[in-house]
Scaffold this motif. Structure first.
Motif, PDB file in Angstrom:
ATOM      1  N   LYS A 188       0.851  -1.179   0.000  1.00 31.53           N
ATOM      2  CA  LYS A 188       0.000   0.000   0.000  1.00 31.53           C
ATOM      3  C   LYS A 188       0.888   1.231   0.000  1.00 31.53           C
ATOM      4  N   GLU A 189       0.829   2.000  -1.043  1.00 32.21           N
ATOM      5  CA  GLU A 189       1.628   3.209  -1.157  1.00 32.21           C
ATOM      6  C   GLU A 189       1.015   4.327  -0.312  1.00 32.21           C
ATOM      7  N   ILE A 190       1.862   5.216   0.187  1.00 31.65           N
ATOM      8  CA  ILE A 190       1.393   6.320   1.015  1.00 31.65           C
ATOM      9  C   ILE A 190       0.460   7.233   0.233  1.00 31.65           C
ATOM     10  N   ASN A 191       0.655   7.286  -1.085  1.00 28.93           N
ATOM     11  CA  ASN A 191      -0.197   8.135  -1.921  1.00 28.93           C
ATOM     12  C   ASN A 191      -1.598   7.559  -2.102  1.00 28.93           C
ATOM     13  N   ASP A 192      -1.792   6.312  -1.691  1.00 24.89           N
ATOM     14  CA  ASP A 192      -3.076   5.645  -1.909  1.00 24.89           C
ATOM     15  C   ASP A 192      -3.901   5.496  -0.642  1.00 24.89           C
ATOM     16  N   ILE A 193      -3.361   5.901   0.517  1.00 25.49           N
ATOM     17  CA  ILE A 193      -4.099   5.713   1.765  1.00 25.49           C
ATOM     18  C   ILE A 193      -4.308   7.037   2.495  1.00 25.49           C
ATOM     19  N   ALA A 194      -5.377   7.087   3.277  1.00 20.95           N
ATOM     20  CA  ALA A 194      -5.693   8.252   4.114  1.00 20.95           C
ATOM     21  C   ALA A 194      -5.465   7.852   5.567  1.00 20.95           C
ATOM     22  N   LEU A 195      -4.488   8.473   6.209  1.00 22.79           N
ATOM     23  CA  LEU A 195      -4.114   8.132   7.582  1.00 22.79           C
ATOM     24  C   LEU A 195      -4.988   8.899   8.567  1.00 22.79           C
ATOM     25  N   GLU A 239     -21.136   0.885   9.773  1.00 19.72           N
ATOM     26  CA  GLU A 239     -21.852   1.437   8.624  1.00 19.72           C
ATOM     27  C   GLU A 239     -21.356   2.838   8.303  1.00 19.72           C
ATOM     28  N   ALA A 240     -21.131   3.647   9.349  1.00 23.76           N
ATOM     29  CA  ALA A 240     -20.619   5.002   9.136  1.00 23.76           C
ATOM     30  C   ALA A 240     -19.224   4.968   8.518  1.00 23.76           C
ATOM     31  N   MET A 241     -18.410   3.987   8.914  1.00 20.25           N
ATOM     32  CA  MET A 241     -17.083   3.830   8.307  1.00 20.25           C
ATOM     33  C   MET A 241     -17.194   3.583   6.808  1.00 20.25           C
ATOM     34  N   SER A 242     -18.146   2.736   6.422  1.00 16.96           N
ATOM     35  CA  SER A 242     -18.340   2.416   5.018  1.00 16.96           C
ATOM     36  C   SER A 242     -18.773   3.645   4.228  1.00 16.96           C
ATOM     37  N   ILE A 243     -19.690   4.426   4.794  1.00 16.87           N
ATOM     38  CA  ILE A 243     -20.160   5.642   4.119  1.00 16.87           C
ATOM     39  C   ILE A 243     -19.044   6.681   4.061  1.00 16.87           C
ATOM     40  N   LEU A 244     -18.240   6.747   5.117  1.00 13.99           N
ATOM     41  CA  LEU A 244     -17.116   7.676   5.145  1.00 13.99           C
ATOM     42  C   LEU A 244     -16.128   7.376   4.016  1.00 13.99           C
ATOM     43  N   GLN A 245     -15.886   6.098   3.765  1.00 11.46           N
ATOM     44  CA  GLN A 245     -14.953   5.715   2.703  1.00 11.46           C
ATOM     45  C   GLN A 245     -15.413   6.235   1.341  1.00 11.46           C
ATOM     46  N   GLU A 246     -16.726   6.331   1.142  1.00 15.61           N
ATOM     47  CA  GLU A 246     -17.249   6.835  -0.124  1.00 15.61           C
ATOM     48  C   GLU A 246     -16.910   8.305  -0.345  1.00 15.61           C
ATOM     49  N   LYS A 247     -16.622   9.025   0.739  1.00 13.13           N
ATOM     50  CA  LYS A 247     -16.340  10.463   0.643  1.00 13.13           C
ATOM     51  C   LYS A 247     -14.856  10.777   0.564  1.00 13.13           C
ATOM     52  N   ILE A 248     -14.022   9.753   0.600  1.00 10.40           N
ATOM     53  CA  ILE A 248     -12.569   9.963   0.598  1.00 10.40           C
ATOM     54  C   ILE A 248     -11.963   9.197  -0.565  1.00 10.40           C
ATOM     55  N   SER A 249     -11.141   9.861  -1.355  1.00 10.60           N
ATOM     56  CA  SER A 249     -10.595   9.249  -2.559  1.00 10.60           C
ATOM     57  C   SER A 249      -9.547   8.186  -2.271  1.00 10.60           C
ATOM     58  N   ARG A 250      -8.939   8.231  -1.083  1.00  9.88           N
ATOM     59  CA  ARG A 250      -7.915   7.259  -0.717  1.00  9.88           C
ATOM     60  C   ARG A 250      -8.489   6.219   0.252  1.00  9.88           C
ATOM     61  N   GLN A 251      -7.826   5.091   0.309  1.00  8.92           N
ATOM     62  CA  GLN A 251      -8.281   4.044   1.222  1.00  8.92           C
ATOM     63  C   GLN A 251      -8.001   4.447   2.668  1.00  8.92           C
ATOM     64  N   ILE A 252      -9.037   4.394   3.514  1.00 11.87           N
ATOM     65  CA  ILE A 252      -8.885   4.783   4.916  1.00 11.87           C
ATOM     66  C   ILE A 252      -8.009   3.768   5.648  1.00 11.87           C
ATOM     67  N   PHE A 253      -7.084   4.304   6.458  1.00 12.22           N
ATOM     68  CA  PHE A 253      -6.208   3.443   7.262  1.00 12.22           C
ATOM     69  C   PHE A 253      -6.291   3.899   8.711  1.00 12.22           C
ATOM     70  N   TRP A 254      -6.731   2.974   9.611  1.00 14.57           N
ATOM     71  CA  TRP A 254      -6.951   3.307  11.019  1.00 14.57           C
ATOM     72  C   TRP A 254      -5.740   3.015  11.908  1.00 14.57           C
ATOM     73  N   GLY A 255      -4.689   2.487  11.355  1.00 12.65           N
ATOM     74  CA  GLY A 255      -3.548   2.065  12.171  1.00 12.65           C
ATOM     75  C   GLY A 255      -2.827   3.181  12.896  1.00 12.65           C
ATOM     76  N   HIS A 256      -3.043   4.433  12.489  1.00 11.27           N
ATOM     77  CA  HIS A 256      -2.392   5.571  13.150  1.00 11.27           C
ATOM     78  C   HIS A 256      -3.360   6.386  14.001  1.00 11.27           C
ATOM     79  N   CYS A 257      -4.580   5.882  14.196  1.00 14.49           N
ATOM     80  CA  CYS A 257      -5.556   6.594  15.018  1.00 14.49           C
ATOM     81  C   CYS A 257      -5.192   6.433  16.489  1.00 14.49           C
ATOM     82  N   GLU A 258      -4.846   7.534  17.143  1.00 16.37           N
ATOM     83  CA  GLU A 258      -4.377   7.497  18.528  1.00 16.37           C
ATOM     84  C   GLU A 258      -5.407   7.983  19.535  1.00 16.37           C
ATOM     85  N   VAL A 259      -6.492   8.574  19.066  1.00 18.71           N
ATOM     86  CA  VAL A 259      -7.468   9.194  19.968  1.00 18.71           C
ATOM     87  C   VAL A 259      -8.883   8.898  19.488  1.00 18.71           C
ATOM     88  N   PHE A 260      -9.751   8.481  20.432  1.00 18.98           N
ATOM     89  CA  PHE A 260     -11.187   8.347  20.173  1.00 18.98           C
ATOM     90  C   PHE A 260     -11.931   9.212  21.191  1.00 18.98           C
TER      91      PHE A 260
END
Length: 403
Positions: free
Chosen positions: A32-39, A94-115
């Motif tokens: 997965k290239e950095i240009n293809d994912i949304a961190l 379900e919200a995650m799936s809908i969110l992906q439709e609004k972002i051109s890059r593939q969502i990546f949750w591995g760097h999410c540090e805060v909820f």
């Protein structure tokens, strides 16, 4: 002949094995290239009026260092830009799936540090969301959890004047141990403990300095949300949280100020190190807990005319520290144990370890037993250093009066 073969043709013998290994190598087919994912750096979960969940994420957008672009729908500077996006759904998934439709890059949750959960979600229960975080391998178990009365979307939209983004601000505040620090893993462990009650840090937006934009500020930790199981039942402030940290053996930072008897001014002391443990006792069907707390402090400011190098003065100050600690713990017990009836101290686990047979018989009555458990505070705080100067130059030395 065989010996001659091994000496003259080792390469011919090994070549087929090397060729086989080449076909077994996995290569980079799933890279997965950095240009293809949304961190994603942070995420917030809010409750909408129609009952749906709104997921708001703070995205990291890498830019060329020194670029003139300044963030999009978010904030940042230099080479760090942020982007805010939201989506609604009946569930987080379900919200995650809908969110992906609004972002051109593939969502990546591995760097999410805060909820961040808003108060409405916390009162309904957050276990189902924690379940998702633990089931999906992409989520981090060390992500920190926070509760806020203000909408998570509003908090994530803040533009930090110091850190690169608001996610870094909140994470750093958690790491400083000024209050409770609770990760996804910590929350799950509390939830499956004997009592099953939990606690999560409470955050609030700091009002901006006059003249600054409303978003140019941060969110800071200001107390703790208390949960019965996974549902929020109340909140305690910073002062009461200190008592909670002592009971949980999680106190790391504190500055305590006392007013010596019959004196004008104050003496402030900084906590160097501390440890505490709870000792359960069952005697004549009476359930008790002894909190043994030990600490070492430094005097960092003295605005009185007392000579803090005098052993009698030091002994008096230590006595006041012990009294203040006991008072703070008792305030915590009143609000959390008596009023909210939430065992976020670990009392149930302590009794289970010490009296397994009794606990097996009585654990179903813990909700009745817990509010009546008597707690005795046995504090032992020592002052180790008095600083470079014993008194201010304009103050005459004076000994403390006998108690």
């Amino acid at each position: 002949m065989n010996r001659h073969f091994w000496q003259t043709s080792p390469k011919k013998f090994l070549f087929p094995f090397f060729l086989l290994f080449v076909f077994l190598l996995s290569g980079c087919w799933d890279r997965k290239e950095i240009n293809d994912i949304a961190l994603i750096r942070a995420a917030g979960i809010d409750k909408k009026q129609d009952g749906k969940l709104e997921i708001t994420v703070l995205l990291y957008v890498p830019k060329v260092s020194g670029g003139s672009e300044q963030g999009m729908e978010g904030g940042g500077g230099g080479s760090m830009q942020t982007l805010i996006r939201s989506a609604q759904g009946k569930t987080f998934a379900e919200a995650m799936s809908i969110l992906q439709e609004k972002i051109s890059r593939q969502i990546f949750w591995g760097h999410c540090e805060v909820f961040i959960f808003d108060e409405a979600i916390a009162k309904e229960g957050i276990a189902e969301h924690i379940d998702l975080f633990l089931r999906m391998p992409e989520f981090r178990e060390r992500s920190q959890l926070f509760i806020s009365k203000q909408k998570a979307q509003k908090i994530l939209s803040l533009i930090s004047p110091l850190e690169r983004d608001i996610a870094e601000v909140v994470r750093e505040l958690g790491e400083q141990k000024l209050g409770m620090t609770v990760t996804t893993k910590d929350f799950a462990e509390m939830l499956v403990s004997e009592a099953g009650d939990t606690a999560v840090p409470w955050i609030k937006i700091l009002p901006p300095i006059e003249g600054q934009e409303k978003k140019q500020t941060i969110a800071y930790i200001t107390g703790t949300a208390i949960f019965k199981r996974d549902k929020m039942v109340g909140k305690i402030d910073d002062s009461v949280t200190r008592g909670l940290l002592w009971l949980r053996d999680e106190i790391k930072y504190a500055v305590i100020t006392v007013t010596p008897k019959d004196e004008k001014g104050y003496v402030s002391m900084n906590l160097l190190r501390a440890n505490s443990k709870i000792i359960p006792k069952i005697k004549n069907e009476k359930w008790e807990v002894i909190l043994e707390a030990e600490a070492e402090d430094d005097i960092i400011q003295n605005t009185t005319n007392l000579d803090v190098t005098n052993p009698r003065v030091v002994k008096s100050l230590e006595h006041q520290l012990n009294v203040q600690l006991a008072k703070r713990v008792n305030e915590t017990l009143k609000e959390v144990q008596k009023d909210m009836k939430a065992d976020v101290f670990g009392f149930a686990d302590a009794f289970h370890r010490e009296y397994p047979e009794i606990w097996k018989k009585e654990k179903d009555r813990w909700h009745v037993i817990f509010p009546n458990v008597e707690v005795t505070v046995a504090a032992k705080i020592k002052i180790r250093r008095q600083g470079m100067n014993s008194v201010l130059p304009q103050f005459p030395k004076k000994e403390v009066k006998e108690e």
